[in-house]
Design an enzyme around this catalytic site. Structure first.
Site, PDB file in Angstrom:
ATOM      1  N   ASN A 582       1.220   7.279   0.257  1.00  0.00           N
ATOM      2  CA  ASN A 582       2.521   7.136   0.914  1.00  0.00           C
ATOM      3  C   ASN A 582       3.553   6.558  -0.036  1.00  0.00           C
ATOM      4  O   ASN A 582       3.346   6.498  -1.250  1.00  0.00           O
ATOM      5  CB  ASN A 582       2.372   6.249   2.152  1.00  0.00           C
ATOM      6  CG  ASN A 582       1.990   4.832   1.783  1.00  0.00           C
ATOM      7  OD1 ASN A 582       1.133   4.624   0.934  1.00  0.00           O
ATOM      8  ND2 ASN A 582       2.620   3.846   2.403  1.00  0.00           N
ATOM      9  N   CYS A 584       4.316   3.540  -0.584  1.00  0.00           N
ATOM     10  CA  CYS A 584       3.915   2.299  -1.261  1.00  0.00           C
ATOM     11  C   CYS A 584       2.471   2.341  -1.760  1.00  0.00           C
ATOM     12  O   CYS A 584       1.919   1.308  -2.129  1.00  0.00           O
ATOM     13  CB  CYS A 584       4.117   1.101  -0.339  1.00  0.00           C
ATOM     14  SG  CYS A 584       5.797   0.960   0.305  1.00  0.00           S
ATOM     15  N   GLU A 586      -0.497   2.622  -0.443  1.00  0.00           N
ATOM     16  CA  GLU A 586      -1.658   1.977   0.174  1.00  0.00           C
ATOM     17  C   GLU A 586      -2.320   2.839   1.250  1.00  0.00           C
ATOM     18  O   GLU A 586      -3.410   2.508   1.714  1.00  0.00           O
ATOM     19  CB  GLU A 586      -1.271   0.612   0.766  1.00  0.00           C
ATOM     20  CG  GLU A 586      -0.613   0.646   2.127  1.00  0.00           C
ATOM     21  CD  GLU A 586       0.883   0.871   2.058  1.00  0.00           C
ATOM     22  OE1 GLU A 586       1.584   0.592   3.045  1.00  0.00           O
ATOM     23  OE2 GLU A 586       1.364   1.316   0.997  1.00  0.00           O
TER      24      GLU A 586
END
Length: 959
Positions: A582, A584, A586
């Site tokens: 995604n 970020c 994670e």
């Protein structure tokens, strides 16, 4: 010496920056003069004063000098920019603040003689004013009036002002009301508005934060007073004020009125009125408003609290209860669960993600944090993906797009018998869409594009963030990431060739990983060698790897993420393929043409779950159990903007429980980050979170049923995250790579394994560690798993500039008798680091080492220990003080060999510092008062060296 630096008209009687006539300076900036009057701000007066200062020192030599003209012009621009940056709240400058900035500008520009003369002249004028004031003193002193909303004026209530400041300082060690009140009075003027009156004590407390971190609580409590005036006035329909003590008796009555007002304003879900509001109101804990520090509460005020027409009518405990009620809508005992959820949130033991906080309990409850999509290789699919991005981003979702299926540059287009322009022009469209749809006006739209490293356009993809080249083939606002198979890393290590393909000729590669990918990839290489593939290119794997690292250093992109680790260890390999992460890095969930992956996030505040003796497992168990229920509820309550997201989320029901405050927990336990004990604590704490999260999901499955796609998953076979390491290890050995991951455990995993197989899981995925940049600010702890950036610095975000001081360090230094003005100055001189301050003991230096003083191999070692317990991934920033190609190569190979699934930003330090300011404090003595937002160590996330600061308000990781 006669140095006329206080000039307005030719008489030279008014202070710098004052003018009788408005000047064309943009927004209405104003100056508070020493007599309390207010005049428009005129930058020209600064220019005149500086010029006369040079003339007074240099005489006729300066007259008509081009050098002096240029210096004065540059200094004026710098002073005005600094003033405006630091006074955004009221657009008011006190005359002393303007003169402070003139003094600083002269010193910074090394015009030392002029600066010295200026300082001496200021001191002479101050003494003269003091003598005049003494001679003309009267018992009454200056009296001010306050302009009311209707335009009328009333006398300033001095007693209430003093009482509010006294209350804000109650029970806080190391703070005093007197300097806050003195500084506040300096910023008052006759006819002051209610808003400016509310801001004056807040700004006064802010200037003292670096002298003692507890002034951040004082500033927050003063902001609460402003907020209470807004909220009470709105919900009751009449001017109201209340101190914190008064509010403890009024919160319940306010809350019922708040719910009605929110529904009437069409902001709250009408279903909230159907709760037993008496029971709900009685559970509110007004004293928890006092837990907020200034950065956290200002962030809430600016971006989270409900408002209409710019008036916030939601107090902090009402906000948290609104979120709790919104997550309880489908519970049988809605009030009981809402109170339970509220208690967890308001204690800061756990905090839900930003979209949940924004939207829970509102009329559009889009509560999910992350959305992952795969883009199809046709115009309908491409532009549907762009439209989906806009719809998903509208309500604050972060986006990860898998662009690998889109054919490459030069590929044949059957429908037109033409050739493709490749993936890059479409990425430009996606980039511009992210900017246009700015998450409901609350924060910048954000998207990350992923491309697999065998794609023929990969080299152009690497250049997307550069400042040079054709701007039509650049995406300056979009994040980018490489999706890297193990086979590529093995060829890098073996210094072998790598072949690039267009996916329309090698369609299976997109969905394959591990041994199957290796077999098919080599099959296509053989076809290319025989001339049976039209579009391909062979490069040296090591050269491509080095170019990736070069671009990563120069532009901060693309990030490096590992395809095989994400897929082989995925519990959902039977139901699809993980094609990207995604925004970020994670989240690792399956995507396809028919499924848009959705993840629902929240974070445990690890700092609240440690005692001096270690991790409080009993408290952690309770927190995780309640948090998992809240996250599972998100899935059913959620407002889905596209059907593919709803279908995917209800079928797999993934959640991502993470953590924050890791460094705070280490410091509470007296464990340096760069140590084996810290790595062991990362292992132990994540094991406990993992065990309890999986156990809670089993409990929810027993109560509510398994998630629909459970059968065939790794869970159903009794393969937990700790067990899936063996699968990755086997695959690495087969591809010529290696895996160095610890396999030890301490809890009873076998019993839990059997429960998972028999009862099942409610959620396909349970854990993911997000950056938590904003919610950690709200809770007043360190971001996610990050080491401290600095021990004293200015954080910049969408709410402004905030002085941040490591309170734990200050506490330790106070205990050792080392906290004083000299220490504050030393901290600023050494840019927030204590490593070079001789009088600080070695054990303290080790405990409070900052991010760039810690070798990133320690971060990777701790992340590897966590990764063995996590069924998704973690946002892991890597810090490197003095980057080189060799260091970056070693670092990212270590990340791969250590079994990490993804990496996030590369943070690198440039030549920069915390401002060495010497402002005069409220007592007139020389103090180091404010760390200015001068150039900060940089986060390499902008192209061509056009970097953003590590606290960039436009950077998703910083927010």
């Amino acid at each position: 010496m006669s140095l006329s630096v206080e000039i307005t008209r030719s008489s030279g009687t008014a202070p710098i920056g004052a003018s009788e006539t408005p000047q064309p300076t943009g927004p209405a900036y104003r100056v508070i003069r020493r007599n309390g009057s207010v005049t428009p701000f005129d930058p020209l007066k600064i220019t005149v004063a500086l010029t006369k200062a040079f003339l007074a020192v240099e005489g006729g030599v300066a007259a008509g000098s081009r050098r002096v003209h240029d210096v004065v012009e540059a200094l004026t621009a710098d002073i005005v920019a600094t003033l405006k940056r630091r006074s955004a709240e009221g657009r008011l400058f006190h005359i002393e603040r303007i003169q402070d900035q003139v003094e600083l500008a002269l010193m910074r520009s090394e015009n030392h003689k002029v600066a010295r003369a200026y300082v001496l002249y200021r001191e002479e004028r101050a003494q003269e004013r003091a003598r005049t004031a003494t001679e003309n003193a009267s018992d009454a002193g200056p009296r001010f009036t306050v302009t009311q909303p209707d335009g009328s004026r009333e006398p300033l209530d001095d007693d209430r002002l003093a009482r509010v400041i006294d209350e804000a300082c109650e029970a806080l060690e190391g703070v005093q009301a007197a300097p806050v009140l003195t500084e506040t009075r300096r910023n008052l003027y006759d006819g002051i508005t209610l808003d400016d009156l509310s801001l004056a004590p807040i700004l006064a407390a802010r200037t003292l934060v670096e002298t003692d971190p507890n002034y951040a609580f004082v500033a927050a409590r003063l902001l609460l007073d402003k907020l209470r005036r807004e909220a009470l006035g709105f919900v009751f329909g009449r001017p109201e004020q209340a101190t914190q003590h008064e509010m403890t008796k009024r919160y319940a009555n306010y809350f019922a009125a708040y719910v009605r007002a929110g529904i009437d304003a069409e902001l709250l879900d009408g279903e909230l009125a159907r709760f037993d509001l008496n029971r709900i109101s009685a559970a509110l804990k007004p004293d928890r408003d006092l837990q907020f520090q200034y950065l956290g509460l200002q962030t809430l005020y600016d971006r989270y609290l409900l408002q209409t027409g710019g008036i916030r009518f939601e107090l902090p405990q009402a906000f948290l209860m609104r979120v709790a009620m919104g997550l309880s809508l489908r519970e049988i005992d809605r009030e009981g669960r809402a109170i339970e959820f509220y208690d967890l949130l308001s204690s800061f033991n756990f905090m839900a993600s930003t979209p949940t906080l924004f939207n829970a309990g509102t009329r559009r409850a889009q509560l999910s944090s992350c959305f992952l999509t795969t883009v199809s290789d046709d115009l309908d699919g491409i532009f549907k993906a762009v439209k989906d991005n806009a719809l998903l981003a509208k309500y604050s979702g972060g986006l990860g797009n898998d662009w690998t299926p889109v054919r490459g540059l030069g590929a044949h287009i059957k429908g037109t018998n033409g050739t493709s322009q490749g993936v890059v022009p479409f990425l430009k469209v996606a980039n511009d869409t992210a900017i246009a749809v700015n998450q409901g006006g609350k924060r910048k739209g954000a998207v990350c594009a992923y491309l697999e490293i065998w794609h023929i356009d990969i080299e152009e993809f690497l250049d997307l963030r550069k400042n040079t080249g054709d701007d039509r083939r650049r995406t300056h606002d979009m994040n980018t990431a490489n999706w890297v198979p193990d086979l590529f890393m093995a060829r890098v290590e073996a210094d072998e060739d790598w072949t690039l393909f267009s996916p329309d000729e090698t369609p299976e590669l997109h969905d394959l990983y591990g041994a199957a990918f290796k077999t098919r990839y080599e099959f296509y290489e053989a076809k290319a060698a025989r001339g049976e593939i039209r579009i391909f290119r062979t490069v040296r794997a090591l050269d491509l790897w080095r170019r990736i690292l070069t671009m990563l250093f120069e532009t901060g992109h693309p990030w490096v993420t590992f395809k095989d680790a994400c897929n082989i260890r995925s519990p959902q390999g039977h139901a699809g393929v993980v094609h990207s992460s995604n925004l970020c890095t994670e989240i690792t969930l399956n995507t396809s043409k028919d499924e848009v992956a959705v993840c629902n996030l929240g974070s445990v505040n690890l700092a609240n779950h440690v005692t001096p003796h270690g991790l409080d497992l009993e408290q952690l168990s309770r927190t995780v159990s309640i948090a998992m229920r809240m996250l599972d509820n998100v899935i059913d309550i959620n407002f889905y903007t596209i059907p593919e997201a709803r279908h995917s989320n209800l079928r797999h029901r993934p959640v991502g429980l993470g953590l924050m405050g890791f460094q705070d927990a280490l410091q509470a336990l007296r464990i340096p980050y760069a140590s084996d004990k810290a790595v062991a604590f990362a292992d132990h704490s994540m094991e406990a979170i993992s065990w309890h999260a999986i156990s809670a999901s089993v409990d929810l499955a027993a109560e509510r049923g398994r998630y629909p796609s459970f059968n065939g998953s790794l869970w159903s076979m009794g393969i937990l995250p700790i067990d899936s390491i063996e699968l990755l290890d086997d695959a690495r050995k087969a591809s010529g790579g290696r895996l160095d991951m610890d396999r030890s455990s301490t809890l009873d995993w076998e019993a839990l394994r059997q429960r998972v197989k028999i009862t099942g899981m409610r959620n396909s995925n349970c854990m993911a560690i997000a950056p938590t940049a904003t919610i950690s600010n709200i809770c007043g702890v360190a971001q996610s798993i990050e080491p401290a950036y600095q021990n004293l610095f200015v954080k910049s975000n969408m709410s402004g500039d905030f002085t941040v001081v490591n309170a734990a360090l200050v506490h330790d230094l106070k205990q050792r008798g080392l906290w004083d003005e000299v220490m504050v100055s030393d901290l600023k001189y050494f840019d927030g680091s204590i490593g070079e301050i001789d009088r600080i003991p070695a054990d303290v230096k080790a405990l409070y080492a900052t991010a760039f003083e810690i070798d990133s191999s320690w971060l990777i070692a701790a992340a590897s220990r966590r990764q063995k317990w996590i069924d998704q991934a973690q946002s892991l920033n890597l810090y490197i003080a003095n980057p080189s190609g060799k260091k970056l190569d070693a670092l990212y190979r270590l990340a791969w060999n250590s079994g990490l699934k993804t990496t996030y930003y590369l943070r690198s330090r440039s030549a920069s510092h915390v401002e060495k300011s010497t402002l005069k404090g409220t007592d007139g003595k020389l103090n180091a008062v404010t760390a200015m937002p001068a150039p900060q160590p940089i986060l390499l996330c902008e192209p061509g060296g056009n970097v953003c600061s590590i606290n960039d308000p436009d950077c998703e990781a910083c927010q």
